[in-house]
Design an enzyme around this catalytic site. Sequence first.
Site, PDB file in Angstrom:
ATOM      1  N   GLU A  29      -1.920   1.302 -11.590  1.00  0.00           N
ATOM      2  CA  GLU A  29      -1.253  -0.683 -11.818  1.00  0.00           C
ATOM      3  C   GLU A  29      -0.896  -1.293 -12.627  1.00  0.00           C
ATOM      4  O   GLU A  29       0.653   0.040 -13.044  1.00  0.00           O
ATOM      5  CB  GLU A  29      -2.452  -1.019 -12.189  1.00  0.00           C
ATOM      6  CG  GLU A  29      -3.506  -0.954 -11.425  1.00  0.00           C
ATOM      7  CD  GLU A  29      -5.046  -1.835 -11.720  1.00  0.00           C
ATOM      8  OE1 GLU A  29      -5.013  -2.143 -13.179  1.00  0.00           O
ATOM      9  OE2 GLU A  29      -5.917  -2.140 -10.924  1.00  0.00           O
ATOM     10  N   CYS A  33      -2.238   2.109  -4.439  1.00  0.00           N
ATOM     11  CA  CYS A  33      -4.148   1.857  -3.831  1.00  0.00           C
ATOM     12  C   CYS A  33      -3.302   3.666  -4.220  1.00  0.00           C
ATOM     13  O   CYS A  33      -3.023   4.171  -4.100  1.00  0.00           O
ATOM     14  CB  CYS A  33      -3.745   1.365  -2.235  1.00  0.00           C
ATOM     15  SG  CYS A  33      -4.042  -0.185  -2.784  1.00  0.00           S
ATOM     16  N   GLU A  39      -5.022   5.689  -1.820  1.00  0.00           N
ATOM     17  CA  GLU A  39      -5.054   6.418  -0.511  1.00  0.00           C
ATOM     18  C   GLU A  39      -3.788   6.517  -0.760  1.00  0.00           C
ATOM     19  O   GLU A  39      -3.288   8.046   0.192  1.00  0.00           O
ATOM     20  CB  GLU A  39      -4.980   5.388   0.610  1.00  0.00           C
ATOM     21  CG  GLU A  39      -6.650   4.936   0.285  1.00  0.00           C
ATOM     22  CD  GLU A  39      -7.060   3.964  -0.565  1.00  0.00           C
ATOM     23  OE1 GLU A  39      -6.638   4.036  -1.289  1.00  0.00           O
ATOM     24  OE2 GLU A  39      -7.440   2.519  -0.007  1.00  0.00           O
ATOM     25  N   CYS A  95      -6.945  -1.191   1.876  1.00  0.00           N
ATOM     26  CA  CYS A  95      -6.057  -2.206   1.732  1.00  0.00           C
ATOM     27  C   CYS A  95      -5.575  -1.948   3.202  1.00  0.00           C
ATOM     28  O   CYS A  95      -4.739  -1.537   3.823  1.00  0.00           O
ATOM     29  CB  CYS A  95      -5.272  -3.071   0.493  1.00  0.00           C
ATOM     30  SG  CYS A  95      -4.086  -2.005   0.518  1.00  0.00           S
TER      31      CYS A  95
END
Length: 132
Positions: free
Chosen positions: A43, A52, A54, A88
């Site tokens: 983050e 993220c 992935e 997402c």
Amino acid sequence: MFDKMLEAAKAQSQLAYTPYSNYKVSAAILMKNGEIVTGMNIENASFSLTICAERCALFNALSRGYKKEDMISILIYSPNNYSMPYPCGACRQVMVELLNKNTEVIVVNDLLKPEYYTVESLLPHSFDEGSL
Ligand code: THU
């Protein structure tokens, strides 16, 4: 191989950098040669710069020279027992770009049964290289 992927993802989730959400996610990609390449969410105080798990794992895999045909399966894990770390929209688009449409996507947390998808099932009617 599920157990090995989950074990790798659990270890990697401990490196997640999540001072803002405290929602840790990791991803483990199984290669045809048996290697497992991982990533986790990282983050940023400027929230939109967060990456993220992935995408971190996929970029890690490409940076090591792996191609989409090498990647058999991606497991996405969150060390919690209240929500599944569904990818997402941005990650679904990146998976369409960097994985085969029929590549397996496994979503799992510490409580619920693992769920099995394919890249295609997570982003049908995608805009991809064939669209241009
Ligand atoms: N996140 C992931 O890394 N992957 C997912 O599948 C869902 C969300 C991260 C982004 C952010 O660091 C945190 O989870 C909360 O949105």
